[in-house]
Design an enzyme around this catalytic site. Structure first.
Site, PDB file in Angstrom:
ATOM      1  N   GLY A  59       0.796  -1.208   0.000  1.00 40.44           N
ATOM      2  CA  GLY A  59       0.000   0.000   0.000  1.00 40.44           C
ATOM      3  C   GLY A  59       0.826   1.254   0.000  1.00 40.44           C
ATOM      4  O   GLY A  59       2.027   1.239  -0.295  1.00 40.44           O
ATOM      5  N   ASP A 172      11.695  -8.281   6.431  1.00 39.05           N
ATOM      6  CA  ASP A 172      11.973  -7.336   5.343  1.00 39.05           C
ATOM      7  C   ASP A 172      12.810  -6.176   5.856  1.00 39.05           C
ATOM      8  O   ASP A 172      12.553  -5.016   5.545  1.00 39.05           O
ATOM      9  CB  ASP A 172      10.670  -6.833   4.724  1.00 39.05           C
TER      10      ASP A 172
END
Length: 546
Positions: A59, A172
């Site tokens: 997003g 990540d």
């Protein structure tokens, strides 16, 4: 802002791969005028969206104003088309729950999350951190000094250690997810962002199909070999990513590059990194290089086993007498007889304090046996352990093992701003004669603010004012100014009566001052405020020993 010519997704400037489909971005991708329907719109009647800050795989991240508090925040909004995918919706909701569990100064704070009533958009609201990400710091400010590299990475590892203790793996970790700011009076204050694809190891409440073994999520340049193979991950995958980031901070470049994402992943799997010292124009100490290469071992068993272990090795790069920032929960048999070689370690949850290198500790002759005598004082080994439990491992070393050192020079860290409490000076500039600078007490207005905050004792949130007092107390402890540290921790407690860590730190201070009654009282309060503390049994044994 660019867009992917294959899938049309937004791609942040400078990115080599599309975050949505993984397509290689052309060198000169076509641009388009940014048309964002959320700008200047109120989301879910709570947040006024002001501007776009960045784009990720799931997003967009916006700067917004929380209307109820008139406070600047960040809001992450899931891509519109993804709200129809129940798996992705559950993953987003899981991200919000995972992030909300983190309560650490170096982790981003989650304020709210939900689904907008207007169009069903899923959003996650977080604190706004002014500053720039580590990727920009590396690009614009290198070469970075080793002290600065260790200082930044120590805070990253402190946040990771807290997340790993909660069963959360980042998955990540990369420079773009590490914000570096002038915050709380500290230069290079770090906030770790985006635990968005973090895997929560919850056997009690499994979520089938979400980021399971065999599913690869992450950024190719920082992906561990086992992550690339789709294997089950543990904390050592984040250690590998931290090693890659350290490599990049030292050299200014990535260890592995290739034209495609698959090419980069293959190199992570098959090729050893070129040692930084073998790159032209790179200066790195052998100790730091060894730590980096160990963290980047292909076999996870060859890496540092925990974020704490990597912290300790980085601290030793600067000085072998710098205390580790954290340690594993203490064993339940802490006070049982143990071999002389067994070393207890401190468990402070704050980043390692940097100190100048100290000369080696001179060897002492073996102690001569002495006739046992009765004494009302605590045994020496108990005092040592008490100090270590309160984050005072370095204090135990300086008080009992090492000859008195020269007073350390503490760099000017600037002021810490406490809301409604004025400015709390951390340190004055060091005098030319090398003497230690005086540390001023927080202003009188801070005392008034702390007393006012004490009325909100039922709130679980720790105010920024209380955190500022706590951080100042930790710095005073590092300078061995125990009496001032006690008073500062007491102010943190008055500002936030539910602040468990402040009670524990104050208890450690009173042990060092010999005030066992107050030490017992504060350690007991720590247990009351933190009933699930991992060191609960050890603290209780210590209270009984006092």
């Amino acid at each position: 802002m660019r867009f992917c010519p294959q899938c049309g997704a937004d791609v942040v400037d400078g990115a080599r791969f599309c975050p949505a489909c993984g397509n290689v971005m052309p060198t000169a991708a076509p641009s388009r005028a940014p048309v964002d329907p959320l700008i200047n719109r109120t989301l879910d009647a709570k947040f006024l969206i002001q501007e776009l800050l960045g784009v990720g795989g799931m997003g967009r991240v916006y700067k917004a104003v929380q209307l109820s508090l008139d406070k600047v925040v960040c809001v992450k909004v899931l891509r519109p088309g993804m709200t129809q995918d129940e798996t992705l919706v559950r993953r987003f909701q899981r991200e919000a729950r995972a992030a909300s569990r983190l309560n650490h100064p170096n982790s981003i704070t989650v304020i709210d999350f939900g689904q907008a009533k207007e169009d069903g958009s899923l959003y996650l609201a977080m604190e706004f951190v002014p500053g720039k990400d580590l990727n920009k710091v590396i690009a614009t400010e290198r070469p970075l000094a080793e002290k600065r590299i260790v200082h930044i990475m120590d805070q990253v590892l402190s946040a990771l250690a807290d997340a790993h203790a909660a069963g959360i793996i980042h998955r990540d970790l990369k420079p773009e997810n590490i914000m570096v700011a002038e915050l709380r009076g500290t230069r290079d204050f770090v906030k770790v962002l985006d635990f968005g694809i973090a895997k929560i190891q919850e056997s009690a409440v499994p979520e089938p199909g979400l980021t399971q073994a065999g599913m690869v999520c992450g950024t190719p340049e920082y992906m561990s070999p086992e992550q690339a193979r789709g294997e089950e991950l543990d904390a050592r995958s984040d250690i590998y990513a931290a090693g890659v980031i350290l490599y990049q901070m030292v050299t200014g470049q990535l260890p592995f590059t290739a034209p495609t994402a698959m090419g980069i992943v293959t190199k992570h799997l098959m090729e050893p990194p070129v040692p930084p010292s073998q790159l032209a124009g790179i200066r790195v100490s052998p100790a730091l290089e060894a730590v980096i290469l160990k963290a980047m071992s292909k076999d996870r068993s060859g890496r540092q086993p925990t974020a704490i272990a990597l912290q300790q090795e980085l601290a030793a790069v600067l000085s072998p007498v710098v205390a580790p920032a954290q340690e594993e929960p203490l064993p339940k048999d802490l006070f049982a007889p143990a071999p002389a070689s067994r070393a207890a370690q401190p468990i402070s949850a704050q980043p390692t304090q940097q100190r100048p290198a100290s000369p080696p500790v001179p060897e002492r002759p073996p102690a001569q046996p002495a006739t046992p005598q009765k004494s009302s004082r605590l045994p020496l080994f108990v005092i040592l352990i008490l100090l270590m439990l309160g984050g005072g491992g370095a204090a135990a070393y300086f008080l009992f093992l090492r000859p008195p050192p020269e007073p350390p020079k503490i760099p000017d860290a600037g002021p810490v701003i406490a809301p409604d409490a004025g400015t709390i000076p951390l340190a004055e500039p060091v005098a030319e004669d090398g003497g230690p600078p005086p540390v001023e007490e927080p202003a009188a207005s801070a005392d008034a603010g702390a007393e006012a905050a004490a009325a909100d004792a039922g709130s679980e949130a720790i105010s920024e004012q209380a955190q500022a007092f706590y951080n100042l107390g930790k710095e005073l402890m590092a300078r061995q100014e125990v009496d001032k540290a006690c008073k500062t921790f007491e102010k943190a407690i008055r500002a936030a009566p539910s602040f468990a860590a402040a009670y524990k730190a104050a208890g450690s201070c009173y042990v060092q001052l010999g005030d066992t009654e107050r030490a017992k009282k504060h350690y007991q309060s720590y247990l009351d405020k933190a009933p699930d503390a991992p060191d609960r049994d050890a603290i209780q044994q210590m209270i009984d020993a006092l």
